[in-house]
Design an enzyme around this catalytic site. Sequence first.
Site, mmCIF file in Angstrom:
data_model
loop_
_atom_site.group_PDB
_atom_site.id
_atom_site.type_symbol
_atom_site.label_atom_id
_atom_site.label_comp_id
_atom_site.label_asym_id
_atom_site.label_seq_id
_atom_site.Cartn_x
_atom_site.Cartn_y
_atom_site.Cartn_z
ATOM 1 N N ARG A 42 0.841 -1.202 0.000
ATOM 2 C CA ARG A 42 0.000 0.000 0.000
ATOM 3 C C ARG A 42 0.867 1.239 0.000
ATOM 4 O O ARG A 42 1.937 1.262 0.593
ATOM 5 C CB ARG A 42 -0.906 0.037 1.237
ATOM 6 N N SER A 68 0.419 5.897 -0.298
ATOM 7 C CA SER A 68 -0.458 6.972 0.150
ATOM 8 C C SER A 68 -1.666 7.161 -0.756
ATOM 9 O O SER A 68 -2.720 7.602 -0.312
ATOM 10 C CB SER A 68 0.335 8.284 0.229
ATOM 11 N N THR A 69 -1.528 6.816 -2.036
ATOM 12 C CA THR A 69 -2.641 7.027 -2.976
ATOM 13 C C THR A 69 -3.022 5.781 -3.749
ATOM 14 O O THR A 69 -4.043 5.777 -4.433
ATOM 15 C CB THR A 69 -2.293 8.130 -3.997
ATOM 16 N N ALA A 70 -2.219 4.722 -3.686
ATOM 17 C CA ALA A 70 -2.480 3.537 -4.497
ATOM 18 C C ALA A 70 -2.176 2.269 -3.712
ATOM 19 O O ALA A 70 -1.436 2.283 -2.730
ATOM 20 C CB ALA A 70 -1.639 3.577 -5.778
ATOM 21 N N THR A 71 -2.776 1.169 -4.169
ATOM 22 C CA THR A 71 -2.554 -0.148 -3.581
ATOM 23 C C THR A 71 -2.139 -1.105 -4.683
ATOM 24 O O THR A 71 -2.686 -1.067 -5.782
ATOM 25 C CB THR A 71 -3.832 -0.665 -2.890
ATOM 26 N N VAL A 72 -1.167 -1.969 -4.383
ATOM 27 C CA VAL A 72 -0.674 -2.931 -5.366
ATOM 28 C C VAL A 72 -1.207 -4.317 -5.003
ATOM 29 O O VAL A 72 -1.110 -4.757 -3.859
ATOM 30 C CB VAL A 72 0.863 -2.951 -5.411
ATOM 31 N N LYS A 107 -1.438 -2.042 -9.893
ATOM 32 C CA LYS A 107 -1.429 -0.886 -9.002
ATOM 33 C C LYS A 107 -2.698 -0.088 -9.257
ATOM 34 O O LYS A 107 -2.938 0.365 -10.384
ATOM 35 C CB LYS A 107 -0.185 -0.035 -9.267
ATOM 36 N N ASP A 142 13.273 8.659 -7.155
ATOM 37 C CA ASP A 142 13.013 8.025 -5.862
ATOM 38 C C ASP A 142 13.662 6.646 -5.799
ATOM 39 O O ASP A 142 13.034 5.659 -5.425
ATOM 40 C CB ASP A 142 11.510 7.916 -5.597
#
Length: 365
Positions: free
Chosen positions: A11, A13-17, A32, A126
């Site tokens: 998980r 902050s804005t998406a879940t895999v 995602k 990143d």
Amino acid sequence: MEWTRGRILGRGSTATVYAATCHNSNEILAVKSAELHRSEFLQREATIISSLNSPYVIGYRGSETKTESNGVVTHNLLMEYAPYGKLTDAAAKNGGRLDEAQVVKYTRQILRGLEYIHSKGIAHCDVKGSNVVVADKGVAKIADFGCAKRVDPEVESPVMGTPAFMAPEVARGEKQGKESDIWAVGCTVIEMATGSPPWTEANMREDPVSVLYRVGYSGETPELPRLLTKEAKDFLEKCLKREANERWTATQLLNHPFLVTKPDIEPVLVSGWVSCSPTSVTDQTFWRSVEEEEEETEELQEDSRDLDRLKLWACYSEKIGRLRCVGVLDGPRWDMEGGDWIMVRVSCEGTMISGSMSKNVLGNI
């Protein structure tokens, strides 16, 4: 493409895999997903990785918008599935750290991925262990392009990423590009070797703003692990130059003695994680276990007249003493995935610093 959503892999902050299964081929995918109204970063990520094709970059399988069974509209990015998880997971299951042979192998593969990405005019922005995945055959692949951007000096864009891996110019909010990725590679090597990112001393674990200030304005570079080889330290020094234009490129680093003098090792995949078989009894490592040291000592005692073996014993005894003095960095990892960015201004001893920070990070302050 028809597919069925499976278990959650992670998980943000804005998406879940999620893991998912493709109906036509039974191929396992990673999907995602984000609610459509919060999918700006996910859609941008899909645009970037759809243009990439490298064995060292996570593979793109498609993207779509669909209405779920509960009526929620989601945007979904379909990607190659990496069965052995994140690089940080592999390290955690290997005692929290990777030995030198593994670090060399993964660093070489990360740089090959970055060399390709940079050739396409893209900066990842990143790079860190949790954004590198271990795919089939133990190959490390760069993933999570949520912060990535095309490098254009004429276009200003907000800086993003993870404080402990940010280059000085990024921490100051000045610029972010290919050179910043190279600094992050140096930080990732430290993370692989120690089990924790740099800048996570006890007095900074709870304060990412202090990390940003120290990285951006202190004039310091991350402390190098004490037991690194001379070649490894020199490699890191080439990555961790505070002046961006003094850092080596990915191509130059791939030709550094730290990487070119050691062959790739074949990983042994055990119980969903990656370990490595030694290629010879003389393989150097960052750390040797206490059990290995005791075995070496017992063998040496059997033939104390062998001068060379006595010298080896003395060398290893010194390593044990040094190991006892090494502090393990075990601070938290601050994740700034790319959602809900707000402006932060902090005054530190009369100096004002500004930058964009994610709300999920500010919750730790």
